[in-house]
Design an enzyme around this catalytic site. Sequence first.
Site, PDB file in Angstrom:
ATOM      1  N   LYS A 202      10.021   4.684  -0.740  1.00  0.00           N
ATOM      2  CA  LYS A 202       8.637   4.480  -1.174  1.00  0.00           C
ATOM      3  C   LYS A 202       8.121   5.776  -1.776  1.00  0.00           C
ATOM      4  CE  LYS A 202       4.229   2.548   0.472  1.00  0.00           C
ATOM      5  NZ  LYS A 202       3.239   3.623   0.245  1.00  0.00           N
TER       6      LYS A 202
ATOM      7  N   GLN B 263      11.070   2.201   8.511  1.00  0.00           N
ATOM      8  CA  GLN B 263      10.770   3.335   7.625  1.00  0.00           C
ATOM      9  C   GLN B 263      10.809   4.644   8.400  1.00  0.00           C
ATOM     10  OE1 GLN B 263       6.898   4.764   5.955  1.00  0.00           O
ATOM     11  NE2 GLN B 263       7.725   3.977   4.034  1.00  0.00           N
TER      12      GLN B 263
ATOM     13  N   CYS C 118       3.675   9.474   1.687  1.00  0.00           N
ATOM     14  CA  CYS C 118       2.552   9.844   2.555  1.00  0.00           C
ATOM     15  C   CYS C 118       1.882  11.109   2.039  1.00  0.00           C
ATOM     16  CB  CYS C 118       3.047  10.058   3.980  1.00  0.00           C
ATOM     17  SG  CYS C 118       1.722  10.543   5.128  1.00  0.00           S
TER      18      CYS C 118
ATOM     19  N   VAL D 149       1.247   3.788  10.097  1.00  0.00           N
ATOM     20  CA  VAL D 149       1.325   4.598  11.312  1.00  0.00           C
ATOM     21  C   VAL D 149       0.463   3.961  12.398  1.00  0.00           C
ATOM     22  CG1 VAL D 149       0.842   6.858  12.323  1.00  0.00           C
ATOM     23  CG2 VAL D 149       1.775   6.696  10.002  1.00  0.00           C
TER      24      VAL D 149
ATOM     25  N   ASP E 244      -4.342  -1.239  -3.377  1.00  0.00           N
ATOM     26  CA  ASP E 244      -5.490  -2.094  -3.720  1.00  0.00           C
ATOM     27  C   ASP E 244      -5.195  -3.588  -3.609  1.00  0.00           C
ATOM     28  OD1 ASP E 244      -6.924   0.177  -4.156  1.00  0.00           O
ATOM     29  OD2 ASP E 244      -7.048  -0.020  -6.341  1.00  0.00           O
TER      30      ASP E 244
ATOM     31  N   ALA F 109      -1.520  -2.659   2.699  1.00  0.00           N
ATOM     32  CA  ALA F 109      -1.717  -1.852   3.912  1.00  0.00           C
ATOM     33  C   ALA F 109      -3.118  -2.101   4.457  1.00  0.00           C
ATOM     34  CB  ALA F 109      -1.492  -0.373   3.620  1.00  0.00           C
ATOM     35  N   ARG F 110      -4.127  -1.485   3.828  1.00  0.00           N
ATOM     36  CA  ARG F 110      -5.493  -1.629   4.327  1.00  0.00           C
ATOM     37  C   ARG F 110      -5.948  -3.084   4.336  1.00  0.00           C
ATOM     38  NH1 ARG F 110      -8.955   1.845   0.542  1.00  0.00           N
ATOM     39  NH2 ARG F 110      -7.352   1.263  -0.964  1.00  0.00           N
TER      40      ARG F 110
ATOM     41  N   HIS G 135       3.689   3.347  -5.056  1.00  0.00           N
ATOM     42  CA  HIS G 135       2.240   3.311  -4.902  1.00  0.00           C
ATOM     43  C   HIS G 135       1.621   3.799  -6.202  1.00  0.00           C
ATOM     44  CE1 HIS G 135      -1.574   3.331  -2.718  1.00  0.00           C
ATOM     45  NE2 HIS G 135      -1.867   4.364  -3.482  1.00  0.00           N
TER      46      HIS G 135
END
Length: 399
Positions: A153, A83, A112, A31, A215, A237-238, A182
Amino acid sequence: MAELKPKTSIAGLFEDARKNGTYLKICAPMVRYSKLEFRNLVRTFDTDLTFSSMIMADSFCHSEKARLNEFTTNKDDTPMIVQFAANNTIDFLSAAEMVYPFSDGVDLNCGCPQRWAMQDGYGSALLKTPELIADMLATVRRNLPCSFSVSVKVRLLQKSLAATVDMCRQLEACGITFLTVHGRTAADKTNVPVNKDALKEIKASLSIPMVANGDIFSLQDADEMHRITGCDGVMSARGILSNPGLYAGHRQTPRECIQRWLDITAQADTDITYQAMHHHLSFMAESMLSKTQRVTFNGLSKDKRLVVDFLREHFQLEPRPCDHPPKLACTFDDGAFRKRAQADGRSAVGDGKGENGYASENTDGAFFKSMVDDLAKEDGDGGVDDVGVMGGLFGDEEI
């Protein structure tokens, strides 16, 4: 349906990777952050497949303003999957049809965990109704060419691993191209390790490609995920937000990555917001700056010129001409959506959240505010380490 840009076969990408004994390296849908300019950036650092930001399908269907704000692309923006967060078949199908000419596939967000999404039946709330997920996916699969990717997802179900496997098999039966899992449940915090054994079992139960998410902060993490689970792709992502060069093997953001971002965002054609330009640099340069420098940089007033001045002073970087192609002038036909909505007894106009039902989010966002708050709490004896800042940045929610 018109095709206004070259397309990439997502199924072909997975097949090629399988034949070569490797896996796809994927940038997650994030996002606010998975915008055209960032997709362009990560592709130059060995990212194989990118996603758009998560887009609310109802706003996208109702509002031309939403479509123009939330989705931009150019001729080189491939492979790219859009997405959507959707909680009904009409919205998901209609939104998918509208982006078909400009993308290589659509993905349904069922992962999410954020409260605002779940309370309205989006994201991981859909995991409670797998039959609805299956209907949305199967309907889009029936109505769009088989060469166009349709995916989903999901997260691990809290009930049991067996239930998660059953759900994934049910989704596979809808004819989807691949699915992403995930490796945590919606209730798990980000300090809970990803369940690689569960991901391995899910992968072994499927015939279609499976992407593993969670991770992934380095190329070594990605390689290990592939080795342990046998997954066909790895999604970050992160990790890729803080280091867009991670799939190229860089342990922290390389200098040339910051230069490339400066070039892209300085180009005359791009109208990327100050927030997006500034926030990405805050994440990329975090480990290169002292606490004092980070506080100064994160507190810059909303002027791109001040950001450029800061980079010139601390990194000796200047914007250069670059090859970022101009945006395509996308036009979207919402006629099919309006007919379906009318037949279903729904209004095909907005819901009062703004012009034509679209509420713009031109704000700093929770992730960046959390970073600023963390810096403000640091004491004068060195403060927290970089991992701690990133942990606070994303809090208890995984994007």
